[in-house]
Design an enzyme around this catalytic site. Structure first.
Site, PDB file in Angstrom:
ATOM      1  N   SER A 202       0.837  -1.201   0.000  1.00  0.00           N
ATOM      2  CA  SER A 202       0.000   0.000   0.000  1.00  0.00           C
ATOM      3  C   SER A 202       0.874   1.254   0.000  1.00  0.00           C
ATOM      4  O   SER A 202       1.670   1.439  -0.911  1.00  0.00           O
ATOM      5  CB  SER A 202      -0.966  -0.042   1.189  1.00  0.00           C
ATOM      6  OG  SER A 202      -1.990   0.912   1.044  1.00  0.00           O
ATOM      7  N   GLU A 336      -9.220  -5.691  -4.075  1.00  0.00           N
ATOM      8  CA  GLU A 336      -8.693  -4.608  -3.232  1.00  0.00           C
ATOM      9  C   GLU A 336      -9.833  -3.779  -2.629  1.00  0.00           C
ATOM     10  O   GLU A 336      -9.791  -3.356  -1.487  1.00  0.00           O
ATOM     11  CB  GLU A 336      -7.803  -3.682  -4.069  1.00  0.00           C
ATOM     12  CG  GLU A 336      -6.582  -4.319  -4.691  1.00  0.00           C
ATOM     13  CD  GLU A 336      -5.371  -4.309  -3.776  1.00  0.00           C
ATOM     14  OE1 GLU A 336      -5.508  -3.872  -2.613  1.00  0.00           O
ATOM     15  OE2 GLU A 336      -4.301  -4.749  -4.229  1.00  0.00           O
ATOM     16  N   HIS A 452      -7.604  -5.766  -0.086  1.00  0.00           N
ATOM     17  CA  HIS A 452      -6.424  -4.971   0.237  1.00  0.00           C
ATOM     18  C   HIS A 452      -5.894  -5.449   1.591  1.00  0.00           C
ATOM     19  O   HIS A 452      -6.663  -5.720   2.504  1.00  0.00           O
ATOM     20  CB  HIS A 452      -6.824  -3.496   0.314  1.00  0.00           C
ATOM     21  CG  HIS A 452      -5.686  -2.541   0.360  1.00  0.00           C
ATOM     22  ND1 HIS A 452      -4.767  -2.430  -0.650  1.00  0.00           N
ATOM     23  CD2 HIS A 452      -5.319  -1.611   1.296  1.00  0.00           C
ATOM     24  CE1 HIS A 452      -3.891  -1.483  -0.355  1.00  0.00           C
ATOM     25  NE2 HIS A 452      -4.196  -0.981   0.826  1.00  0.00           N
TER      26      HIS A 452
END
Length: 553
Positions: A202, A336, A452
């Site tokens: 990320s 995600e 995610h």
């Protein structure tokens, strides 16, 4: 047991019974001996200062080399984290501005193992390298040295006044300082300073990409892995840093615009009052269009006495082939957008009336308001057609995944691969009880795909997953596959250097778009998520922005 073997066993036991002491450039360290899940002992060194505490007049400034210490520094507990609010619990962590620490884990102090340096995510507003989330148990079984780091967050790490004193990117310079420390000291921990892989997730993945682009990071690492975030994503680069600083000062009760006065003022503000300033300084457009990531890496102004961390836009650096030419692994999780379902539904009434805010900022700035609305309507129809949006969870996930992650990753892989023939693209779709973000935090185990953050639980040990890992053979096998791909890449620059995983992961090429699907089985393919990528590519092409050429889709 023979007398010789008894003596060897005694020496082995004695070696691991004592707390290890080593010397680094700044002084002596004493670590501890811990144990992997398979029973193998390893050395743990936590809370090692890699820079001078950035406090007082050093607040917002580039990190300074750490002061040597006398005696032996006890490196058995993590250092303080940067002041922050935990992203999902909302709990305030006072931490400390004195937070520039790193941790090193290794199974040998004498060997010359590949080194993996991990940069944590957290939207540049939260997180740390602590073992609570980033335990070393899985990766160390694959014979590497693991380093995890802290760096300054949000205002403390990314205030930009467009001046020589505060050009921005202090948090990125922290990471550079950590990489320099690794080059100088990692051999003492059994690591090879000439074989360092930088990896992150990320915001940490975006950080890795920025290091690939930055002249300050050149030569400090030799391979890079980017998980769910690249510098071409809409949220990966800050805008209007000085204006944001002015708004932050106003929020804190000071209506000033002079950069010197701003610096003097911000140096007096308690650190806890600077936490969550990201959310308090957003513009109306940012509130509805962007992820709440605004104190983050910026393109710096040019000054005679300051070497910039980032001297041009990421897109320009990539297109002009000025990035470091090192082997790259880059990819994303198949769902995600699971992490954004609740926020999307919370804002659904606004979104339905203003779908133009689902046009990325980079696009929106290139086209008229009427074209924005047209693009927004095309986005709505592509993902939802005539369906009830509130009930089409999978379409919401696909839109949010593509908008924030997927297209940017494909775009980067396409541009970079023109000059770098060691670019590997992946999609992560592995699902089990280790998918903590999807199953536990978001509470939607029935939804398809990996959320995610989910891939992290296949790379790092945590207290949340220890029982699952120990108790489920399937989970252990999936961790073994994932860590083998990552560590083989770290060792050789090729994630499948042999046939042991039964698949050959081929480098991405513009003509074929090769990628590896990391799922129940590993499968190779071409042009991942082709239809969705092609849709966004057409919008970018119509706006006159560099994109993946149609002949390659």
């Amino acid at each position: 047991m023979t007398p010789i073997n008894l003596w060897r066993a005694y020496l082995y036991k004695a070696q691991w019974a004592e707390s290890p002491e080593i010397s680094v450039a700044q002084g002596r360290l004493r670590g501890s001996v811990e144990q992997l899940y398979n029973g193998t002992p390893y050395y743990s060194f936590k809370g090692i200062p890699y820079a001078e505490p950035p406090v007082g007049k050093l607040r917002f400034k580039s990190p300074q080399p750490p002061t040597p210490w006398t005696g032996v520094l006890e490196a058995v507990e993590h250092g303080k984290v940067c002041p922050q609010v935990e992203m999902f619990s909302g709990r305030f962590l006072e931490g400390s501005e004195d937070c520039l620490f790193l941790n090193v884990y290794t199974t040998s102090l004498q060997e010359k193992k590949p080194v993996m340096v991990f940069i944590h995510g957290g939207a540049f507003v939260s997180g740390s390298g602590d073992s609570e989330l980033f335990g070393p148990h899985y990766l160390l079984e694959k014979d590497v040295v693991l380093v995890t780091i802290n760096y300054r967050l949000e205002v403390l790490g990314f205030l930009c006044l467009d001046t020589e004193e505060v050009p921005g990117n202090a948090g990125m310079r922290d990471q550079v300082a950590a990489l320099k420390w690794v080059q100088e000291n990692i051999a003492q921990f059994g690591g090879d300073p000439n074989n360092v892989t930088l990896f992150g997730e990320s915001a940490g993945s975006v950080s890795v990409n920025h290091h690939v682009l930055s002249p300050l990071s050149r030569g400090l690492f030799h391979k890079a892995i980017m998980q769910s975030g690249v510098a071409l994503n809409d949220w990966a680069i800050g805008h209007d840093g000085k204006e944001r600083a002015i708004r932050a000062a106003k929020v804190l009760g000071k209506d000033i615009t002079d950069p010197n006065e701003l610096l003097s003022f911000f140096q007096t503000v308690p650190a806890k009052d600077l936490v969550l300033m990201t959310f308090k300084t957003v513009t109306m457009d940012e509130k509805h269009r962007c992820l709440p990531i605004h104190f983050c890496p910026v393109v710096e102004k040019t000054f005679d006495n300051v070497k910039p961390f980032l001297n041009d836009t990421p897109l320009n650096i990539v297109l002009q082939n000025k990035a470091a030419n090192v082997p790259l692994m880059v990819g994303y999780n198949t769902s995600e957008g699971i992490m954004f379902i609740r926020l999307f539904l919370k804002k659904l009434d606004f979104i339905l009336k203003n779908f133009q805010y689902k046009v990325p900022r980079e696009l929106a700035q290139k086209v008229s308001e009427s074209v924005q609305k047209e693009f927004g309507e095309r986005i709505r129809k592509f993902y939802f057609g005539d369906k009830d949006i509130s009930k089409d969870t999978q379409a919401i996930i696909s839109l949010e995944s593509d908008f924030h992650f997927v297209y940017g990753v494909h775009r980067l892989a396409h541009f970079v691969s023109q000059h770098n023939n060691s670019t590997y693209l992946y999609t992560f779709n592995t699902q089990s009880d280790l998918n903590i973000m999807k199953n536990v935090i978001m509470g939607v185990p029935e939804v398809a795909g990996a959320s995610h953050v989910d891939e992290l639980f296949y790379l790092f040990s945590t207290n949340m997953t220890a029982d699952t890992y120990r108790g489920q053979e399937d989970a252990r096998q999936k961790v073994d596959v994932m860590t083998k791909l990552w560590t083989d890449f770290a060792k050789t620059g090729n994630p499948t250097p042999d046939d042991s995983l039964g698949v050959k992961w081929r480098p991405y090429s513009q003509s074929s778009g090769e990628y590896l699907s990391i799922d129940e089985k590993l499968t190779s393919g071409k042009f991942a998520d082709r239809e969705r990528v092609e849709f966004w590519n057409k919008l970018y092409a119509e706006a006159g922005l560099p994109c993946i050429t149609k002949s390659h889709l």
